[in-house]
Design a protein around this motif. Structure first.
Motif, PDB file in Angstrom:
ATOM      1  N   GLU A 244     -11.458  72.981  57.246  1.00  0.00           N
ATOM      2  CA  GLU A 244     -10.564  73.303  56.133  1.00  0.00           C
ATOM      3  C   GLU A 244     -10.070  74.750  56.218  1.00  0.00           C
ATOM      4  N   GLN A 245     -10.981  75.641  56.580  1.00  0.00           N
ATOM      5  CA  GLN A 245     -10.595  77.045  56.705  1.00  0.00           C
ATOM      6  C   GLN A 245      -9.591  77.244  57.843  1.00  0.00           C
ATOM      7  N   CYS A 246      -9.801  76.511  58.929  1.00  0.00           N
ATOM      8  CA  CYS A 246      -8.857  76.602  60.053  1.00  0.00           C
ATOM      9  C   CYS A 246      -7.484  76.072  59.655  1.00  0.00           C
ATOM     10  N   LYS A 247      -7.453  75.038  58.835  1.00  0.00           N
ATOM     11  CA  LYS A 247      -6.180  74.517  58.349  1.00  0.00           C
ATOM     12  C   LYS A 247      -5.473  75.551  57.472  1.00  0.00           C
ATOM     13  N   GLN A 248      -6.247  76.230  56.622  1.00  0.00           N
ATOM     14  CA  GLN A 248      -5.664  77.261  55.765  1.00  0.00           C
ATOM     15  C   GLN A 248      -5.110  78.422  56.598  1.00  0.00           C
ATOM     16  N   LEU A 249      -5.763  78.701  57.726  1.00  0.00           N
ATOM     17  CA  LEU A 249      -5.295  79.756  58.622  1.00  0.00           C
ATOM     18  C   LEU A 249      -4.208  79.267  59.576  1.00  0.00           C
ATOM     19  N   ARG A 250      -3.844  77.982  59.448  1.00  0.00           N
ATOM     20  CA  ARG A 250      -2.800  77.345  60.259  1.00  0.00           C
ATOM     21  C   ARG A 250      -3.153  77.304  61.751  1.00  0.00           C
ATOM     22  N   VAL A 251      -4.443  77.134  62.009  1.00  0.00           N
ATOM     23  CA  VAL A 251      -4.907  76.891  63.385  1.00  0.00           C
ATOM     24  C   VAL A 251      -5.879  75.703  63.371  1.00  0.00           C
ATOM     25  N   PRO A 252      -5.425  74.545  62.895  1.00  0.00           N
ATOM     26  CA  PRO A 252      -6.332  73.405  62.707  1.00  0.00           C
ATOM     27  C   PRO A 252      -6.962  72.894  64.005  1.00  0.00           C
ATOM     28  N   ALA A 253      -6.320  73.181  65.147  1.00  0.00           N
ATOM     29  CA  ALA A 253      -6.798  72.615  66.407  1.00  0.00           C
ATOM     30  C   ALA A 253      -8.084  73.248  66.913  1.00  0.00           C
ATOM     31  N   ILE A 254      -8.481  74.397  66.353  1.00  0.00           N
ATOM     32  CA  ILE A 254      -9.613  75.103  66.962  1.00  0.00           C
ATOM     33  C   ILE A 254     -10.932  74.933  66.201  1.00  0.00           C
ATOM     34  N   GLY A 255     -10.943  74.169  65.103  1.00  0.00           N
ATOM     35  CA  GLY A 255     -12.171  73.986  64.335  1.00  0.00           C
ATOM     36  C   GLY A 255     -13.303  73.416  65.175  1.00  0.00           C
ATOM     37  N   GLU A 256     -13.017  72.332  65.855  1.00  0.00           N
ATOM     38  CA  GLU A 256     -14.028  71.700  66.709  1.00  0.00           C
ATOM     39  C   GLU A 256     -14.421  72.621  67.856  1.00  0.00           C
ATOM     40  N   TRP A 257     -13.428  73.355  68.394  1.00  0.00           N
ATOM     41  CA  TRP A 257     -13.709  74.289  69.490  1.00  0.00           C
ATOM     42  C   TRP A 257     -14.689  75.372  69.051  1.00  0.00           C
ATOM     43  N   ILE A 258     -14.532  75.891  67.825  1.00  0.00           N
ATOM     44  CA  ILE A 258     -15.405  76.952  67.331  1.00  0.00           C
ATOM     45  C   ILE A 258     -16.847  76.464  67.246  1.00  0.00           C
ATOM     46  N   VAL A 259     -17.030  75.238  66.784  1.00  0.00           N
ATOM     47  CA  VAL A 259     -18.383  74.683  66.683  1.00  0.00           C
ATOM     48  C   VAL A 259     -19.033  74.608  68.060  1.00  0.00           C
ATOM     49  N   MET A 260     -18.305  74.070  69.043  1.00  0.00           N
ATOM     50  CA  MET A 260     -18.850  73.955  70.398  1.00  0.00           C
ATOM     51  C   MET A 260     -19.102  75.332  71.002  1.00  0.00           C
TER      52      MET A 260
END
Length: 253
Positions: free
Chosen positions: A12-28
């Motif tokens: 959700e935070q990545c979507k608010q920052l308009r970079v939704p594609a990297i949420g999963e990447w950050i976790v990994m």
């Protein structure tokens, strides 16, 4: 908080920052950093680098969309051996884009089918990839925008966008019906951009014949004076690539 909820919140935070594609990447990446004894600073550097990369990717995609390029715009597919008038060395020089930095114009001439549109679109695409603001417009669509910009909001937005360009490609300048309003609007547009942007014009007729379509000899002379002041002419010749490709069993788009 469970890892699933943390991941959902991060998405959700990545979507608010308009970079939704990297949420999963950050976790990994966080898991890899934890197991690899990577510092918080290094993790942040990687994350910010990824965010910037995604933003640059989205910006490039938007620029290419706004450019309105035709289907065939990959300059790597332009084969100099199939046409006369441009050598591989000359094409390499054009790809350096120093002419854009110097606001030099290109007139790409030749009969139908020899690759004028593909070459101009390829240079436009290459300029966008190199960080320039570049747009590709058919002559008839451009002149329609120019005469409607004061009464149509989308045309006004389009006009302001073109005024900020580093490069404007005007394809098929002879493909309009003679119209004094369009000729006048086209002159004022060229007058606005000719010293601040490079202009590529594709045409199947020499500039001396443009008055046939622009319909006003005085305006045509004024337009030519501005476009030809700092310009290079590329005169392509050869067999129509559309007819050649059809003979070889496939068709160009």
């Amino acid at each position: 908080m469970s890892k699933i909820k943390q991941t959902q919140k991060l998405d959700e935070q990545c979507k608010q920052l308009r970079v939704p594609a990297i949420g999963e990447w950050i976790v990994m990446e966080a898991d890899q950093c934890a197991s690899g004894n990577i510092s918080y600073i290094q993790f942040l550097e990687r994350t910010f680098g990824k965010m910037l990369g995604e933003k640059e990717k989205k910006y490039l995609e938007a620029q290419i969309k706004n450019a309105q390029l035709p289907n065939r715009h990959d300059l790597a597919q332009f084969d100099c051996s199939l046409v006369e008038g441009i050598s591989p060395i000359a094409l390499s020089q054009l790809k350096e884009l120093t002419w854009v930095d110097q606001s030099i114009n290109l007139i790409i001439m030749g009969p139908p089918g020899v690759g004028k549109t593909m070459l101009s679109a390829g240079l436009c695409h290459h300029a966008i990839q190199s960080g320039y603001k570049a747009y590709f417009r058919k002559m008839d669509a451009l002149t329609t925008t120019l005469i409607k910009k004061d009464i149509n909001r989308s045309c006004a937005i389009e006009y302001r966008r073109l005024l900020k360009a580093n490069l404007v490609v005007i394809d098929d300048i002879m493909m309009i019906e003679p119209d004094s309003r369009k000729a006048n609007a086209f002159f004022h547009f060229i007058n606005e951009i000719y010293e601040s942007a490079s202009i590529i014009i594709t045409t199947n007729k020499s500039p001396s014949n443009w008055v046939e379509k622009l319909g006003d000899e005085v305006l045509t002379a004024a337009i030519l004076d501005r476009i030809l002041h700092h310009s290079e002419i590329i005169n392509l010749a050869g067999e129509s690539q559309r007819r050649l490709s059809k003979r070889e069993g496939f068709s160009l788009k």
